[in-house]
Structures are given as C-alpha cells and as structure tokens.
Design a protein around this motif. Structure first.
Motif, PDB file in Angstrom:
ATOM      1  N   VAL A 100      23.203  80.417  25.718  1.00 51.15           N
ATOM      2  CA  VAL A 100      24.569  80.714  25.299  1.00 51.15           C
ATOM      3  C   VAL A 100      25.490  79.900  26.199  1.00 51.15           C
ATOM      4  N   GLN A 101      26.468  79.240  25.593  1.00 52.27           N
ATOM      5  CA  GLN A 101      27.441  78.480  26.373  1.00 52.27           C
ATOM      6  C   GLN A 101      28.839  78.986  26.074  1.00 52.27           C
ATOM      7  N   TYR A 102      29.566  79.213  27.139  1.00 49.59           N
ATOM      8  CA  TYR A 102      30.944  79.693  27.047  1.00 49.59           C
ATOM      9  C   TYR A 102      31.860  78.568  26.590  1.00 49.59           C
ATOM     10  N   ARG A 103      32.780  78.917  25.701  1.00 50.88           N
ATOM     11  CA  ARG A 103      33.810  77.989  25.217  1.00 50.88           C
ATOM     12  C   ARG A 103      35.159  78.636  25.546  1.00 50.88           C
ATOM     13  N   PRO A 104      35.817  78.146  26.581  1.00 50.21           N
ATOM     14  CA  PRO A 104      37.063  78.786  27.025  1.00 50.21           C
ATOM     15  C   PRO A 104      38.079  78.975  25.899  1.00 50.21           C
ATOM     16  N   ASP A 105      38.697  80.130  25.925  1.00 50.88           N
ATOM     17  CA  ASP A 105      39.742  80.486  24.966  1.00 50.88           C
ATOM     18  C   ASP A 105      40.846  81.174  25.756  1.00 50.88           C
ATOM     19  N   GLU A 106      41.974  80.517  25.847  1.00 50.84           N
ATOM     20  CA  GLU A 106      43.074  81.009  26.676  1.00 50.84           C
ATOM     21  C   GLU A 106      43.533  82.410  26.275  1.00 50.84           C
ATOM     22  N   ARG A 107      43.582  82.684  24.968  1.00 51.02           N
ATOM     23  CA  ARG A 107      44.038  84.004  24.515  1.00 51.02           C
ATOM     24  C   ARG A 107      43.053  85.092  24.940  1.00 51.02           C
ATOM     25  N   ILE A 108      41.760  84.841  24.735  1.00 52.16           N
ATOM     26  CA  ILE A 108      40.734  85.812  25.133  1.00 52.16           C
ATOM     27  C   ILE A 108      40.772  86.021  26.643  1.00 52.16           C
ATOM     28  N   GLU A 109      40.880  84.923  27.389  1.00 53.58           N
ATOM     29  CA  GLU A 109      40.896  85.022  28.849  1.00 53.58           C
ATOM     30  C   GLU A 109      42.091  85.814  29.359  1.00 53.58           C
ATOM     31  N   SER A 110      43.254  85.631  28.746  1.00 54.75           N
ATOM     32  CA  SER A 110      44.430  86.363  29.228  1.00 54.75           C
ATOM     33  C   SER A 110      44.262  87.869  29.004  1.00 54.75           C
ATOM     34  N   LEU A 131      41.480  92.149  21.109  1.00 55.57           N
ATOM     35  CA  LEU A 131      41.147  93.510  21.524  1.00 55.57           C
ATOM     36  C   LEU A 131      39.894  94.023  20.819  1.00 55.57           C
ATOM     37  N   ARG A 132      39.718  93.672  19.545  1.00 58.55           N
ATOM     38  CA  ARG A 132      38.485  94.055  18.846  1.00 58.55           C
ATOM     39  C   ARG A 132      37.278  93.393  19.509  1.00 58.55           C
ATOM     40  N   LEU A 133      37.416  92.135  19.853  1.00 61.94           N
ATOM     41  CA  LEU A 133      36.326  91.396  20.473  1.00 61.94           C
ATOM     42  C   LEU A 133      36.006  91.949  21.855  1.00 61.94           C
ATOM     43  N   LEU A 134      37.030  92.317  22.597  1.00 65.39           N
ATOM     44  CA  LEU A 134      36.842  92.781  23.971  1.00 65.39           C
ATOM     45  C   LEU A 134      36.760  94.303  24.075  1.00 65.39           C
ATOM     46  N   GLY A 135      36.692  94.987  22.953  1.00 69.66           N
ATOM     47  CA  GLY A 135      36.627  96.442  22.937  1.00 69.66           C
ATOM     48  C   GLY A 135      35.261  96.993  23.309  1.00 69.66           C
ATOM     49  N   ASN A 136      34.316  96.109  23.603  1.00 70.65           N
ATOM     50  CA  ASN A 136      32.965  96.531  23.964  1.00 70.65           C
ATOM     51  C   ASN A 136      32.665  96.065  25.385  1.00 70.65           C
ATOM     52  N   GLN A 137      32.202  96.969  26.209  1.00 71.60           N
ATOM     53  CA  GLN A 137      31.936  96.665  27.615  1.00 71.60           C
ATOM     54  C   GLN A 137      30.901  95.550  27.777  1.00 71.60           C
ATOM     55  N   GLN A 138      29.874  95.540  26.950  1.00 68.43           N
ATOM     56  CA  GLN A 138      28.847  94.501  27.078  1.00 68.43           C
ATOM     57  C   GLN A 138      29.431  93.117  26.798  1.00 68.43           C
ATOM     58  N   ARG A 139      30.262  93.005  25.780  1.00 65.55           N
ATOM     59  CA  ARG A 139      30.875  91.701  25.495  1.00 65.55           C
ATOM     60  C   ARG A 139      31.785  91.265  26.641  1.00 65.55           C
ATOM     61  N   ARG A 140      32.536  92.212  27.221  1.00 63.90           N
ATOM     62  CA  ARG A 140      33.383  91.860  28.368  1.00 63.90           C
ATOM     63  C   ARG A 140      32.537  91.375  29.526  1.00 63.90           C
ATOM     64  N   GLN A 141      31.444  92.076  29.806  1.00 60.18           N
ATOM     65  CA  GLN A 141      30.563  91.689  30.913  1.00 60.18           C
ATOM     66  C   GLN A 141      29.944  90.321  30.657  1.00 60.18           C
ATOM     67  N   ILE A 142      29.523  90.050  29.436  1.00 56.23           N
ATOM     68  CA  ILE A 142      28.938  88.753  29.079  1.00 56.23           C
ATOM     69  C   ILE A 142      29.949  87.642  29.344  1.00 56.23           C
ATOM     70  N   LEU A 143      31.178  87.829  28.861  1.00 51.33           N
ATOM     71  CA  LEU A 143      32.194  86.788  29.043  1.00 51.33           C
ATOM     72  C   LEU A 143      32.541  86.597  30.516  1.00 51.33           C
ATOM     73  N   ARG A 144      32.635  87.663  31.263  1.00 54.07           N
ATOM     74  CA  ARG A 144      32.915  87.532  32.702  1.00 54.07           C
ATOM     75  C   ARG A 144      31.789  86.775  33.396  1.00 54.07           C
ATOM     76  N   TYR A 145      30.558  87.102  33.033  1.00 53.79           N
ATOM     77  CA  TYR A 145      29.407  86.424  33.631  1.00 53.79           C
ATOM     78  C   TYR A 145      29.435  84.928  33.300  1.00 53.79           C
ATOM     79  N   LEU A 146      29.654  84.591  32.044  1.00 54.73           N
ATOM     80  CA  LEU A 146      29.686  83.189  31.638  1.00 54.73           C
ATOM     81  C   LEU A 146      30.840  82.436  32.291  1.00 54.73           C
ATOM     82  N   ARG A 147      31.978  83.092  32.460  1.00 52.47           N
ATOM     83  CA  ARG A 147      33.134  82.447  33.096  1.00 52.47           C
ATOM     84  C   ARG A 147      32.871  82.148  34.565  1.00 52.47           C
ATOM     85  N   ARG A 148      32.072  82.978  35.228  1.00 52.93           N
ATOM     86  CA  ARG A 148      31.784  82.761  36.652  1.00 52.93           C
ATOM     87  C   ARG A 148      30.812  81.602  36.871  1.00 52.93           C
ATOM     88  N   ASP A 149      29.976  81.304  35.881  1.00 55.05           N
ATOM     89  CA  ASP A 149      29.005  80.223  36.012  1.00 55.05           C
ATOM     90  C   ASP A 149      29.730  78.885  35.892  1.00 55.05           C
TER      91      ASP A 149
END
Length: 111
Positions: free
Chosen positions: A87-97, A10-28
C-alpha cells in the motif's frame, strides 16, 4: 473545503483503523507499507498486536483487504497493489487537515 468534501473526509476518517493506517503511512518516509504491517497497525489499534489471536489477525486482514483499503483507494488516498501486498500513501491535503484536527485517540464513530 466544501461541505461535501468535509463530509466525504469525515466518512473516510470515521473509522479508527483507517485513521491509524493513514497516520502510519504518513510517518513512513516513502509512505509504503505491506499488508502485514498494516494488520499489525490495526491490531495495535485494538489494544496491542501481542494480544490478538491468529483468527483475529485473519479477520483484520480481510477487513483491510476488502473494506478499508478499497475505500481509501477509491478516494485516491492510497494505491493498493493486491498482487505484491503493498500500500502506498498518496497525500491529500483535505484528508490530512481533517486527520490532523482529530486527536490520535479519537474514539471510533458509531453509525
């Protein structure tokens, strides 16, 4: 997931920019983006990249390079190569859930 894991997510995903970055990387398919691409993503999260001035793009680049990407890299969610600007995404099941549970338009947390 333990309470401590959830709090860290939640601390990691508490920022909109970080959420957007991760969503973008996951879609690629390769999960890779350049810093410039991620600046565009951050600008879009602020209301559209076309409306963001050069100075604001510079500020977003600094925030990404010195705050958001290192935080994501410290959590091993991304690898960040400063030299080639990728930047390369490294999947993390907990973060993704947790990310999947949050609506895309979830407002930025204020702490």
């Amino acid at each position: 997931m333990t309470t401590d894991d959830l709090d860290a997510c939640l601390r990691l995903l508490g920022n909109q920019q970080r959420r957007q970055i991760l969503r973008y990387l996951r879609r690629d398919p390769a999960g890779i983006a350049t810093i410039e691409e991620l600046i565009d993503v951050a600008a879009e999260a602020q209301g559209g990249s076309g409306s963001v001035r050069s100075g604001e793009r510079d500020r977003l680049g600094v925030q990404l390079s010195h705050a958001h990407l290192p935080m994501l890299a410290d959590r091993d969610v991304v690898t960040y190569d400063r030299e080639d600007g990728t930047v390369q995404y490294r999947p993390d099941e907990r973060i993704e859930s947790v990310l999947d549970a949050l609506a895309e338009n979830t407002p930025q947390a204020t702490f």
